[in-house]
Design a protein around this motif. Structure first.
Motif, mmCIF file in Angstrom:
data_model
loop_
_atom_site.group_PDB
_atom_site.id
_atom_site.type_symbol
_atom_site.label_atom_id
_atom_site.label_comp_id
_atom_site.label_asym_id
_atom_site.label_seq_id
_atom_site.Cartn_x
_atom_site.Cartn_y
_atom_site.Cartn_z
ATOM 1 N N ALA A 201 0.943 -1.079 0.085
ATOM 2 C CA ALA A 201 0.002 -0.067 0.092
ATOM 3 C C ALA A 201 0.820 1.221 -0.189
ATOM 4 O O ALA A 201 1.544 1.755 1.120
ATOM 5 C CB ALA A 201 -1.093 0.066 1.470
ATOM 6 N N VAL A 202 1.311 1.536 -0.994
ATOM 7 C CA VAL A 202 2.372 2.747 -1.401
ATOM 8 C C VAL A 202 1.247 4.071 -1.482
ATOM 9 O O VAL A 202 0.567 4.486 -2.238
ATOM 10 C CB VAL A 202 2.884 2.740 -2.545
ATOM 11 N N PHE A 203 1.821 4.861 -0.561
ATOM 12 C CA PHE A 203 1.450 6.341 -0.347
ATOM 13 C C PHE A 203 2.253 7.463 -1.115
ATOM 14 O O PHE A 203 3.366 7.381 -0.780
ATOM 15 C CB PHE A 203 1.240 6.503 1.179
ATOM 16 N N LEU A 204 1.510 8.086 -1.706
ATOM 17 C CA LEU A 204 2.258 9.365 -2.035
ATOM 18 C C LEU A 204 2.012 10.695 -1.327
ATOM 19 O O LEU A 204 0.784 11.064 -1.118
ATOM 20 C CB LEU A 204 1.627 9.653 -3.705
ATOM 21 N N VAL A 205 2.899 11.449 -0.832
ATOM 22 C CA VAL A 205 2.701 12.485 0.071
ATOM 23 C C VAL A 205 3.654 13.776 -0.611
ATOM 24 O O VAL A 205 4.553 13.355 -1.454
ATOM 25 C CB VAL A 205 3.115 12.270 1.425
#
Ligand code: SF4
Ligand code: SF4
Length: 245
Positions: A201-205
């Motif tokens: 579950a890769v988050f972009l911030v």
């Protein structure tokens, strides 16, 4: 690497909480009483009955007020420390790692002693596992394995109207994440993908991860790789304590 992954593009999240509600509905989780505790984030935290939670953070960054939204959930780690520790404690079947998708699943049949749950929870860099003390069971996001293994999207992804929640084959999802990162970096140089190699579950911030949520990038800045190394070191010692089923 085979299997599935999520890409969570927080730049598109409006905090509508459709994902949060869809998760409850699909997984038939009990409603959680909410209250005004000074934030629109409700309920206040993940729980045995809340696997997905949109976290709200009000921050001042680069001289401007910003509201960051973080649809938190289990990261389905590629090499899950929670499973390593559970097995080291003798719970061989408490946490399953689905080969086809990479989903990490907590069994709803294997009871866990409270002290052992504490160790399993502490091993998670993202503060995800939750526990029902009466049932002595753990719970968290299942990747909607029942939907995914029948060719459907996870409920949160299906419900998301903005393109924040994405899901699919891991190589395609990582390519999508990298492409979006390049676009976003043009405006926000601090933008990054959190733990892309280690999680599903890769988050972009667009800012420092701790401005979104203390555990967004992994516990206390220790980082997932070091945490796993520590778990490997303690495993032989814990094994000496014997198997408990
Ligand atoms: S995020 Fe935590 S609970 Fe989820 S697989 Fe990784 S270690 Fe386990
Ligand atoms: S459904 Fe999509 S836009 Fe709405 S809160 Fe969830 S991730 Fe954000």
């Amino acid at each position: 690497m085979a299997g599935k992954s999520f890409f969570v593009d927080t730049t598109k999240c409006t905090a509508c909480r459709g994902c949060q509600v869809a998760c409850k509905q699909w997984n038939q989780l009990l409603a959680t009483e909410t209250k005004n505790w000074g934030s629109h984030q409700n309920p206040e935290d993940l729980s045995f009955a809340t696997y997905k939670l949109v976290r709200f953070s009000e921050v001042v960054s680069d001289g401007e007020f910003r509201w960051y939204f973080f649809p938190d959930q289990c990261r389905h780690c590629v090499a899950p420390p929670c499973k390593e520790v559970a097995e080291a404690l003798g719970y061989k079947k408490a946490i399953l790692h689905d080969e086809a998708t990479g989903a990490v699943i907590f069994s709803q049949e294997v009871k866990i002693k409270p002290d052992d749950f504490k160790e399993i929870k502490e091993s998670c860099p993202f503060n995800i596992p939750r526990y029902d003390t009466k049932k002595q069971l753990m719970a968290k996001c299942t990747m909607c394995i029942d939907r995914v293994s029948n060719g459907l999207l996870p409920a949160c992804v299906k419900a998301c109207p903005t393109g924040t929640m994405n899901f699919g084959d891991r190589d395609k999802i990582l390519a999508l994440a990298e492409k979006r990162l390049k676009e976003v970096k043009a405006k926000y140089p601090k933008a990054s993908l959190l733990n892309a190699e280690d999680v599903r579950a890769v988050f972009l911030v667009i800012d420092d991860s701790e401005k979104y949520w203390e555990f967004a990038k992994g516990q206390g800045g220790i980082g997932i790789t070091r945490m796993m190394a520590l778990n490997k070191m303690i495993r032989p010692i814990v094994n000496l304590l014997g198997s408990r089923g």
